[in-house]
Design an enzyme around this catalytic site. Structure first.
Site, PDB file in Angstrom:
ATOM      1  N   LYS A 176       0.820  -1.200   0.000  1.00 26.75           N
ATOM      2  CA  LYS A 176       0.000   0.000   0.000  1.00 26.75           C
ATOM      3  C   LYS A 176       0.862   1.261   0.000  1.00 26.75           C
ATOM      4  O   LYS A 176       0.602   2.213  -0.749  1.00 26.75           O
ATOM      5  CB  LYS A 176      -0.925  -0.036   1.212  1.00 26.75           C
ATOM      6  CG  LYS A 176      -1.918   1.114   1.318  1.00 26.75           C
ATOM      7  CD  LYS A 176      -1.508   2.226   2.247  1.00 26.75           C
ATOM      8  CE  LYS A 176      -1.440   1.830   3.694  1.00 26.75           C
ATOM      9  NZ  LYS A 176      -1.210   3.023   4.575  1.00 26.75           N
ATOM     10  N   ASN A 177       1.909   1.271   0.809  1.00 23.59           N
ATOM     11  CA  ASN A 177       2.745   2.463   0.934  1.00 23.59           C
ATOM     12  C   ASN A 177       3.632   2.707  -0.279  1.00 23.59           C
ATOM     13  O   ASN A 177       4.210   3.788  -0.405  1.00 23.59           O
ATOM     14  CB  ASN A 177       3.589   2.381   2.203  1.00 23.59           C
ATOM     15  CG  ASN A 177       2.767   2.562   3.461  1.00 23.59           C
ATOM     16  OD1 ASN A 177       1.664   3.108   3.418  1.00 23.59           O
ATOM     17  ND2 ASN A 177       3.282   2.099   4.591  1.00 23.59           N
ATOM     18  N   ARG A 187      -3.487  10.328   5.286  1.00 18.59           N
ATOM     19  CA  ARG A 187      -2.382  11.277   5.321  1.00 18.59           C
ATOM     20  C   ARG A 187      -1.565  11.245   4.037  1.00 18.59           C
ATOM     21  O   ARG A 187      -1.042  12.274   3.594  1.00 18.59           O
ATOM     22  CB  ARG A 187      -1.475  10.989   6.519  1.00 18.59           C
ATOM     23  CG  ARG A 187      -0.361  12.000   6.644  1.00 18.59           C
ATOM     24  CD  ARG A 187       0.572  11.695   7.790  1.00 18.59           C
ATOM     25  NE  ARG A 187       1.551  12.752   7.922  1.00 18.59           N
ATOM     26  CZ  ARG A 187       2.672  12.821   7.210  1.00 18.59           C
ATOM     27  NH1 ARG A 187       2.935  11.891   6.326  1.00 18.59           N
ATOM     28  NH2 ARG A 187       3.517  13.826   7.384  1.00 18.59           N
ATOM     29  N   CYS A 239      -4.444   8.284  10.522  1.00 20.80           N
ATOM     30  CA  CYS A 239      -4.428   7.599  11.811  1.00 20.80           C
ATOM     31  C   CYS A 239      -4.157   8.553  12.966  1.00 20.80           C
ATOM     32  O   CYS A 239      -3.432   9.531  12.830  1.00 20.80           O
ATOM     33  CB  CYS A 239      -3.360   6.508  11.811  1.00 20.80           C
ATOM     34  SG  CYS A 239      -3.757   5.097  10.773  1.00 20.80           S
ATOM     35  N   ARG A 286       2.256  14.491  12.675  1.00 23.04           N
ATOM     36  CA  ARG A 286       3.219  14.119  11.654  1.00 23.04           C
ATOM     37  C   ARG A 286       3.283  15.305  10.683  1.00 23.04           C
ATOM     38  O   ARG A 286       2.673  15.288   9.622  1.00 23.04           O
ATOM     39  CB  ARG A 286       2.797  12.829  10.949  1.00 23.04           C
ATOM     40  CG  ARG A 286       2.686  11.661  11.910  1.00 23.04           C
ATOM     41  CD  ARG A 286       2.610  10.341  11.203  1.00 23.04           C
ATOM     42  NE  ARG A 286       1.297  10.102  10.641  1.00 23.04           N
ATOM     43  CZ  ARG A 286       0.962   8.960  10.039  1.00 23.04           C
ATOM     44  NH1 ARG A 286       1.836   7.994   9.932  1.00 23.04           N
ATOM     45  NH2 ARG A 286      -0.256   8.795   9.554  1.00 23.04           N
ATOM     46  N   ASP A 300       5.662   0.631  11.895  1.00 23.20           N
ATOM     47  CA  ASP A 300       4.407  -0.017  11.506  1.00 23.20           C
ATOM     48  C   ASP A 300       4.318  -1.464  11.976  1.00 23.20           C
ATOM     49  O   ASP A 300       3.271  -2.101  11.838  1.00 23.20           O
ATOM     50  CB  ASP A 300       4.222   0.041   9.985  1.00 23.20           C
ATOM     51  CG  ASP A 300       3.756   1.409   9.511  1.00 23.20           C
ATOM     52  OD1 ASP A 300       3.444   2.264  10.360  1.00 23.20           O
ATOM     53  OD2 ASP A 300       3.697   1.625   8.282  1.00 23.20           O
ATOM     54  N   VAL A 347       9.856   6.875  16.470  1.00 28.19           N
ATOM     55  CA  VAL A 347       9.476   7.511  15.211  1.00 28.19           C
ATOM     56  C   VAL A 347       8.288   8.448  15.395  1.00 28.19           C
ATOM     57  O   VAL A 347       8.328   9.621  15.008  1.00 28.19           O
ATOM     58  CB  VAL A 347       9.176   6.453  14.132  1.00 28.19           C
ATOM     59  CG1 VAL A 347       8.712   7.111  12.835  1.00 28.19           C
ATOM     60  CG2 VAL A 347      10.412   5.596  13.875  1.00 28.19           C
ATOM     61  N   ARG A 370      -7.963  -0.065   5.589  1.00 30.43           N
ATOM     62  CA  ARG A 370      -7.180   0.943   4.874  1.00 30.43           C
ATOM     63  C   ARG A 370      -5.892   0.351   4.321  1.00 30.43           C
ATOM     64  O   ARG A 370      -5.354   0.861   3.329  1.00 30.43           O
ATOM     65  CB  ARG A 370      -6.844   2.123   5.799  1.00 30.43           C
ATOM     66  CG  ARG A 370      -8.012   3.014   6.164  1.00 30.43           C
ATOM     67  CD  ARG A 370      -7.573   4.199   7.018  1.00 30.43           C
ATOM     68  NE  ARG A 370      -6.400   4.814   6.436  1.00 30.43           N
ATOM     69  CZ  ARG A 370      -5.278   5.094   7.094  1.00 30.43           C
ATOM     70  NH1 ARG A 370      -5.164   4.806   8.372  1.00 30.43           N
ATOM     71  NH2 ARG A 370      -4.261   5.661   6.475  1.00 30.43           N
TER      72      ARG A 370
END
Length: 428
Positions: A22-23, A92, A116, A121, A304, A326, A396
């Site tokens: 997904k990313n 985001r 989220c 961020r 993650d 992070v 998501r």
């Protein structure tokens, strides 16, 4: 609204295939704004964030046609330079349309991002980079407004190796005049995949995957075909699920080199991990040993995967310290794990987890995408029934996770609110 119901204490066995990342897919989809003809993507995950990006691109003027995990897209004209709050607030990553809009069309209006609930961020690093490239940037009434008749190459040093910031600036630099150098760039595999796709389209990018990325601007890009890389976080989640149940799980269609930080910790905890060319097999004892974990930008342990590893440590032998370095506010899942009997004490960015002999199923609520996955991992090891609400977060980023886990023998089912029933499936 859907819920996930799990009846735990069932060892997982068998093989599971990983979907596309997904990313990686999201910025690659956004790059269609840069123009240059038709692009065909394969291995695109069918998840809500991808559907949202497709809807946003359509509003901007792109044509996006999806058939299963294949997406054909192009953008010949600009319908609107604005990414509205109603869409951006849910994801985001929508902010990555800012760079391509600015580079090709000279203007962009993008809502400040949501997504989220895992703390602030900020996108200030993106905006400072665009200003160095000659853009005028303002923030008004919750929207970022940027203008630049033509972006110019610049040397940009990021204060933090932000993934979306690196992607945004890299895409913008593809059509800028001159050469752009990004220092302290993020190194994630998803950035390397985006760069590979852009290079296929005629971009001139060197150093992706290192902390120094150089982009020489070109006049235009062309169309190209591309296969999105496998999702390393999904792969890691299935490994954690196998480990917490004392299972024997083979994760197929993955990139083992992208999982090294996770597999190293699983080995340290006592699991047997065997890597193939595009697979990882995990065999775990009935109970693992506690290990300390500190999240860090790639190639460190991914933030993650923090919630999934915390769930695993909740039933490991001994005490572990999990440090979230992070994002702030990424321990929101802790109270839900405590409802299941986990012994966790949070002190700032540290969580001290004392492994319990057992977890007990309970009604819990997901607060974000990866917290949802962590609660599923915990539920697989818990005695009795775990009922996870608000799993729209899960949808998501995970494609058919309940079906894939059932294929490994998990007793898991998806139900609508107001429904009830014991989780069932293979091995029930």
């Amino acid at each position: 609204m859907d819920r996930i119901v799990i009846t735990g204490k069932q060892p997982l066995r068998g093989s599971v295939k990983v979907s596309g990342a997904k990313n990686a897919a999201l910025p690659i989809l956004a790059s269609v704004i840069l123009g240059g003809g038709e692009c065909t993507l394969t291995n695109v995950p069918r998840v809500v964030d991808v559907f949202t990006m497709g809807k946003l691109l359509g509003m901007l003027g792109a044509t996006v046609q999806a058939d299963g995990n294949r997406v054909v897209m192009k953008m010949d004209a600009l319908r609107s330079p604005e990414a509205p709050y109603d869409l951006v607030r849910t994801m985001r990553a929508s902010v990555v349309v800012l760079g391509p809009l600015l580079a090709r069309w000279g203007e962009a209006t993008v809502s400040l991002p949501g997504g989220c609930a895992i703390g602030s961020r900020p996108v200030n690093l993106h905006l400072a980079g665009f200003e160095k490239m000659g853009a005028t940037v303002t923030v008004e009434h919750g929207y970022i407004k940027a203008k630049a008749p033509r972006l110019k190459g610049a040397r940009i040093c990021l204060d933090f190796p932000t993934v979306t910031g690196t992607e945004n600036l890299m895409m913008a630099a593809c059509l800028a005049d001159g050469t752009t150098v990004i220092e302290n760039a993020a190194k994630e595999p998803e950035i390397v995949d985006l760069a590979a796709f852009l290079v296929k389209r005629g971009a001139r990018i060197a150093g992706a995957g290192s902390d120094l990325v150089t982009i020489e601007g070109v006049k235009a890009l062309r169309g190209a075909d591309h296969d999105v890389i496998p999702d390393r976080i999904e792969a890691g989640t299935y490994l954690a699920a196998g480990a917490i149940t004392g299972g024997d799980v083979s994760v197929e269609d993955c990139r083992p080199q992208h999982l090294e930080a996770v597999t190293a910790k699983l080995r340290e905890a006592g699991a047997e991990v065997v890597e193939g060319k595009e697979s990882v097999r995990l065999r775990a004892p009935a109970r693992l040993k506690s290990v300390d974990v500190r999240t860090y930008p790639y190639p460190g342990f991914a933030t993650d995967m923090q919630a999934q590893m915390m769930a695993l440590m909740c039933v490991a032998q001994g005490t572990s310290v999990i440090t979230e370095a992070v994002f702030e506010s990424r321990f929101i899942h802790v109270p839900e794990l405590q409802r299941m009997g986990a012994e966790i004490k949070v002190d700032g960015s540290h969580a001290v987890v004392t492994g319990a002999a057992r977890l007990a199923g309970a009604p819990v609520m997901a607060s974000d995408l990866r917290a949802s996955a962590g609660l599923i991992v915990a539920g697989l090891a818990a005695e009795g029934e775990t009922d996870i609400a608000r799993v729209y977060h899960l949808d998501r980023g995970y494609e058919r996770i309940d079906e894939k886990l059932r294929g490994l023998g998990a007793r898991i089912m998806r139900v609508k609110d107001g429904s009830s029933g014991v989780a069932s499936g293979a091995g029930a």
